[in-house]
Design a protein around this motif. Structure first.
Motif, PDB file in Angstrom:
ATOM      1  N   UNK A  83      33.065  54.453   5.564  1.00  0.00           N
ATOM      2  CA  UNK A  83      34.297  54.791   6.273  1.00  0.00           C
ATOM      3  C   UNK A  83      35.523  54.065   5.735  1.00  0.00           C
ATOM      4  N   UNK A  84      35.374  53.230   4.684  1.00  0.00           N
ATOM      5  CA  UNK A  84      36.531  52.538   4.132  1.00  0.00           C
ATOM      6  C   UNK A  84      36.995  51.352   4.947  1.00  0.00           C
ATOM      7  N   UNK A  85      36.200  50.925   5.931  1.00  0.00           N
ATOM      8  CA  UNK A  85      36.562  49.785   6.778  1.00  0.00           C
ATOM      9  C   UNK A  85      35.739  48.559   6.367  1.00  0.00           C
ATOM     10  N   UNK A  86      36.432  47.437   6.235  1.00  0.00           N
ATOM     11  CA  UNK A  86      35.762  46.199   5.846  1.00  0.00           C
ATOM     12  C   UNK A  86      35.481  45.357   7.088  1.00  0.00           C
ATOM     13  N   UNK A  87      34.192  45.189   7.387  1.00  0.00           N
ATOM     14  CA  UNK A  87      33.790  44.413   8.541  1.00  0.00           C
ATOM     15  C   UNK A  87      32.589  43.550   8.230  1.00  0.00           C
ATOM     16  N   UNK A  88      31.974  42.941   9.236  1.00  0.00           N
ATOM     17  CA  UNK A  88      30.855  42.011   9.019  1.00  0.00           C
ATOM     18  C   UNK A  88      29.684  42.620   8.266  1.00  0.00           C
ATOM     19  N   UNK A  89      29.361  43.875   8.548  1.00  0.00           N
ATOM     20  CA  UNK A  89      28.201  44.494   7.897  1.00  0.00           C
ATOM     21  C   UNK A  89      28.464  44.758   6.416  1.00  0.00           C
ATOM     22  N   UNK A  90      29.673  45.207   6.125  1.00  0.00           N
ATOM     23  CA  UNK A  90      30.025  45.423   4.716  1.00  0.00           C
ATOM     24  C   UNK A  90      30.054  44.091   3.984  1.00  0.00           C
ATOM     25  N   UNK A  91      30.611  43.086   4.629  1.00  0.00           N
ATOM     26  CA  UNK A  91      30.642  41.750   4.020  1.00  0.00           C
ATOM     27  C   UNK A  91      29.231  41.247   3.741  1.00  0.00           C
ATOM     28  N   UNK A  94      27.741  42.972   0.767  1.00  0.00           N
ATOM     29  CA  UNK A  94      28.293  42.433  -0.481  1.00  0.00           C
ATOM     30  C   UNK A  94      27.627  41.110  -0.819  1.00  0.00           C
ATOM     31  N   UNK A  95      27.470  40.246   0.174  1.00  0.00           N
ATOM     32  CA  UNK A  95      26.845  38.948  -0.045  1.00  0.00           C
ATOM     33  C   UNK A  95      25.397  39.106  -0.533  1.00  0.00           C
ATOM     34  N   UNK A  96      24.672  40.034   0.093  1.00  0.00           N
ATOM     35  CA  UNK A  96      23.291  40.269  -0.314  1.00  0.00           C
ATOM     36  C   UNK A  96      23.225  40.730  -1.769  1.00  0.00           C
ATOM     37  N   UNK A  97      24.125  41.623  -2.106  1.00  0.00           N
ATOM     38  CA  UNK A  97      24.201  42.110  -3.482  1.00  0.00           C
ATOM     39  C   UNK A  97      24.544  40.975  -4.449  1.00  0.00           C
ATOM     40  N   UNK A  98      25.563  40.182  -4.111  1.00  0.00           N
ATOM     41  CA  UNK A  98      25.983  39.087  -4.977  1.00  0.00           C
ATOM     42  C   UNK A  98      24.847  38.087  -5.191  1.00  0.00           C
ATOM     43  N   UNK A  99      24.088  37.821  -4.147  1.00  0.00           N
ATOM     44  CA  UNK A  99      22.966  36.895  -4.266  1.00  0.00           C
ATOM     45  C   UNK A  99      21.913  37.443  -5.220  1.00  0.00           C
ATOM     46  N   UNK A 100      21.607  38.724  -5.118  1.00  0.00           N
ATOM     47  CA  UNK A 100      20.569  39.318  -5.962  1.00  0.00           C
ATOM     48  C   UNK A 100      20.973  39.326  -7.429  1.00  0.00           C
ATOM     49  N   UNK A 101      22.301  39.350  -7.677  1.00  0.00           N
ATOM     50  CA  UNK A 101      22.792  39.421  -9.051  1.00  0.00           C
ATOM     51  C   UNK A 101      23.220  38.063  -9.597  1.00  0.00           C
ATOM     52  N   UNK A 102      22.918  36.997  -8.869  1.00  0.00           N
ATOM     53  CA  UNK A 102      23.303  35.650  -9.294  1.00  0.00           C
ATOM     54  C   UNK A 102      24.810  35.511  -9.459  1.00  0.00           C
ATOM     55  N   UNK A 103      25.573  36.220  -8.633  1.00  0.00           N
ATOM     56  CA  UNK A 103      27.027  36.113  -8.641  1.00  0.00           C
ATOM     57  C   UNK A 103      27.464  35.059  -7.627  1.00  0.00           C
ATOM     58  N   UNK A 104      28.722  34.638  -7.752  1.00  0.00           N
ATOM     59  CA  UNK A 104      29.272  33.743  -6.746  1.00  0.00           C
ATOM     60  C   UNK A 104      29.319  34.509  -5.419  1.00  0.00           C
ATOM     61  N   UNK A 105      28.755  33.904  -4.386  1.00  0.00           N
ATOM     62  CA  UNK A 105      28.610  34.604  -3.102  1.00  0.00           C
ATOM     63  C   UNK A 105      29.803  34.292  -2.202  1.00  0.00           C
ATOM     64  N   UNK A 106      30.671  35.292  -1.997  1.00  0.00           N
ATOM     65  CA  UNK A 106      31.810  35.104  -1.113  1.00  0.00           C
ATOM     66  C   UNK A 106      32.024  36.294  -0.169  1.00  0.00           C
ATOM     67  N   UNK A 107      31.320  37.405  -0.426  1.00  0.00           N
ATOM     68  CA  UNK A 107      31.442  38.570   0.430  1.00  0.00           C
ATOM     69  C   UNK A 107      32.770  39.288   0.336  1.00  0.00           C
ATOM     70  N   UNK A 108      33.572  38.948  -0.665  1.00  0.00           N
ATOM     71  CA  UNK A 108      34.927  39.504  -0.778  1.00  0.00           C
ATOM     72  C   UNK A 108      34.922  40.745  -1.668  1.00  0.00           C
ATOM     73  N   UNK A 109      35.494  41.841  -1.214  1.00  0.00           N
ATOM     74  CA  UNK A 109      35.595  43.045  -2.045  1.00  0.00           C
ATOM     75  C   UNK A 109      36.666  42.867  -3.118  1.00  0.00           C
ATOM     76  N   UNK A 110      36.412  43.421  -4.297  1.00  0.00           N
ATOM     77  CA  UNK A 110      37.379  43.340  -5.392  1.00  0.00           C
ATOM     78  C   UNK A 110      37.188  44.534  -6.315  1.00  0.00           C
ATOM     79  N   UNK A 111      38.169  44.747  -7.156  1.00  0.00           N
ATOM     80  CA  UNK A 111      38.080  45.834  -8.129  1.00  0.00           C
ATOM     81  C   UNK A 111      36.919  45.582  -9.098  1.00  0.00           C
ATOM     82  N   UNK A 112      36.720  44.314  -9.494  1.00  0.00           N
ATOM     83  CA  UNK A 112      35.615  43.980 -10.396  1.00  0.00           C
ATOM     84  C   UNK A 112      34.271  44.346  -9.770  1.00  0.00           C
ATOM     85  N   UNK A 113      34.136  44.037  -8.488  1.00  0.00           N
ATOM     86  CA  UNK A 113      32.896  44.357  -7.783  1.00  0.00           C
ATOM     87  C   UNK A 113      32.676  45.863  -7.746  1.00  0.00           C
TER      88      UNK A 113
END
Length: 595
Positions: A83-91, A94-113
């Motif tokens: 739905x294009x809304x950024x909330x706790x579940x989307x965050x 993102x964190x789960x994904x970042x952890x699996x990819x050995x990325x810095x975990x911040x839950x923040x959406x970005x163009x790079x992500x």
């Protein structure tokens, strides 16, 4: 040791590889590769509408959030409404994904992500496609082997082998590519310097993909922090598939390279490999396919370079009309070049195309209109070689003498001498070889001198064989090889000479050269260098169908790899051994199915 029991693990995996690659957004930093729909990872399920406390959360563009949510959903990390809304579940997703990819975990959406997730989606589709191809190819190979009693035994215990847990000691005692690559990965993770660890992991990734180990390759890509090495690995995978005759798999790999220039280079390399293998129709198709990407090249000069290389491919493939077309396209582009330097370089590319397409005189005519420089060297080498091939020995010599850099002149002279011997003019060949030796003697740079001697030694051996296994020339080849100061290169050349004598049924010469090759191999100080060299010679033997000789050298390489304790050397050595084992297994399978 012949790993017949383990051959099955990779013998039927012909058309499979995977690569995950990140891309950098404009004005953004390169991002890492991403996982792809792995069900074992935690996923975040959102409510139908995420509630976002306005006072505590930054507002992000809805389009960006929607793109990220879609990417996360495609890979199994987000199960809610896009739905294009950024909330706790989307965050949390993102964190789960970042952890699996050995990325810095911040839950923040970005163009790079978002770009990373988008690339991951493309690779996921590629994997599914290749997995289907792999299954079909595996079944076809299995049916072929099962139809013959003498090859049916290759299928014994196949399922048991794939399910056996990793055991380091068992792996080294009875190796197969998967366990060797697990050992390599374990060593790689112990490398302290990130750039060196990424280098080793990039090589391991290519070996995993070559062996059909898709899941393992996915795990490796998530741990490579330099996206350039993913591109390199992807290109190597594509080249390996092309060498194996798997055109569709090679093209599929190149299609997902995000950098247009790298993509074009990969296509050109695939087409060149196909042409060298005699797959002329495929080479022409690949070369034509890459034309759609030329619009991504920023300068006319870059496009001229590509057209020149395509012209050479089309010529080798026998398409004279297309050869002329691409040379003309290069000439048309040269008319719009702005600077004097670009115009000179453009003319050199066109001259190179003429030299590679059977018109060395036209190439030399273009060079005569330019101010001579070291930039002329590639054209002069190509022109001289072509002249020698068609029997224009005197013209070839004149052209070779025009090469200012003595290290290149020596190589070309040795090549001309080989062609003369092949044409039956042994006296002329001897004279030209003396010129090559004299040139090599005055080369200043140590490795350049060693390389020149290596080429001359090979040419002398070829001339000896052309002269009916002439012993005097053979002795001179061995003497020249002894002048090579680089121990690894010396050993490799002596093994190559020994194998050439074997092919020429010169048993005595083969034994002499083999003895010297073994001695030179023992003189190599680095076990890692010994592994790499032995694997290369093993692969060359397999290409010629000498599987007994290939497996013998493979066994030697494996024993050397076992002795390496340094994580950097051990990881790369085991990766190389595993890659070689996959190649030998494929060659063994081909011979088994043909017979």
């Amino acid at each position: 040791m012949r790993p017949w029991g383990q051959i099955v693990f990779t013998a039927f995996i012909l058309s499979t590889f995977t690569a995950h690659i990140s891309v950098a957004a404009p004005n953004d930093t390169p991002t890492l590769i991403s996982p792809h729909g792995l069900s074992s990872f935690d996923v975040a399920a959102s409510s139908p509408m995420e509630q976002i406390p306005a006072a505590s959360r930054k507002t992000y563009p809805a389009a960006l959030i929607r793109q990220i949510q879609q990417g996360l959903a495609n890979q199994g990390f987000f199960l809610g409404v896009i739905d294009g809304r950024y909330g706790p579940k989307t965050e949390q997703a993102i964190r789960t994904y970042q952890k699996s990819a050995d990325l810095f975990i911040d839950g923040i959406p970005s163009r790079s992500l978002a770009l990373d997730l988008e690339t991951g989606g493309k690779v996921s589709k590629l994997l599914k496609r290749l997995k289907k191809t792999r299954k079909a190819s595996t079944e076809a190979a299995r049916d072929s082997l099962m139809s013959r009693p003498e090859t049916r035994k290759l299928l014994e215990n196949a399922e048991t082998l794939e399910k056996t847990p990793h055991d380091s000691k068992a792996c080294m005692a009875n190796p197969e590519p998967k366990c060797l690559l697990i050992e390599a990965s374990t060593s790689a993770y112990e490398i302290e310097k990130p750039e060196m660890r990424d280098w080793a992991l990039g090589e391991i990734l290519a070996s995993q993909a070559r062996a059909g180990l898709a899941d393992d390759a996915i795990g490796t890509t998530r741990r490579i922090h330099d996206p350039r090495l993913i591109i390199v690995a992807l290109r190597e995978i594509a080249k390996a598939q092309a060498n194996a005759g798997q055109t569709e798999a090679a093209m599929a790999a190149v299609d997902i390279i995000p950098d247009p220039a790298q993509q074009i280079e990969a296509y050109v390399q695939i087409a060149e490999i196909q042409a060298n293998l005699g797959q002329f129709k495929d080479a022409a198709t690949t070369a034509s396919h890459l034309l759609q990407y030329l619009t991504h090249l920023k300068t006319p000069l870059a496009k001229i370079s590509v057209h020149a290389r395509i012209a050479a491919i089309m010529y080798k493939a026998g398409y004279d009309d297309l050869t002329s077309l691409h040379i003309q396209l290069a000439k048309d582009l040269a008319k719009i070049l702005d600077s004097d330097k670009d115009r000179r370089d453009g003319k050199r590319y066109i001259a190179g195309a003429y030299a590679e397409t059977g018109a060395p005189s036209r190439a030399m005519g273009i060079l005569r209109g330019l101010k001579g420089s070291s930039d002329d060297t590639p054209v002069l080498i190509a022109a001289a070689t072509r002249m020698a091939q068609v029997g224009e020995a005197q013209e070839a010599l004149i052209t070779a003498e025009a090469i200012e850099a003595v290290r290149y002149r020596a190589l070309v002279l040795a090549r001309i001498a080989s062609y003369q011997a092949g044409a039956g003019d042994l006296e002329s060949s001897r004279t030209i070889m003396d010129k090559a030796l004299a040139a090599a003697k005055i080369i200043k740079f140590p490795f350049a001198k060693a390389y020149a001697y290596s080429r001359i030694a090979l040419s002398l051996n070829e001339v000896s064989i052309s002269a009916g296994n002439d012993e005097k020339l053979f002795n001179e080849a061995l003497t020249t090889a002894a002048k090579i100061k680089d121990e690894r290169l010396k050993a490799q050349i002596l093994w190559t000479i020994a194998d050439a004598r074997a092919s020429a049924t010169d048993t005595k010469g083969e034994k002499r050269a083999t003895s010297k090759a073994k001695s030179a191999t023992a003189d190599i100080k680095s076990p890692f260098s010994r592994v790499w060299m032995l694997c290369d010679i093993s692969a060359e033997r397999a290409k010629r169908g000498d599987m007994d000789g290939a497996w013998a050298l493979f066994d030697d390489a494996l024993e050397e790899a076992k002795s390496i304790s340094n994580p950097w050397g051990r990881a790369r050595a085991l990766g190389k051994v595993a890659n070689t084992m996959t190649f030998l297994t494929d060659q063994t399978r081909k011979i088994a199915t043909k017979n």
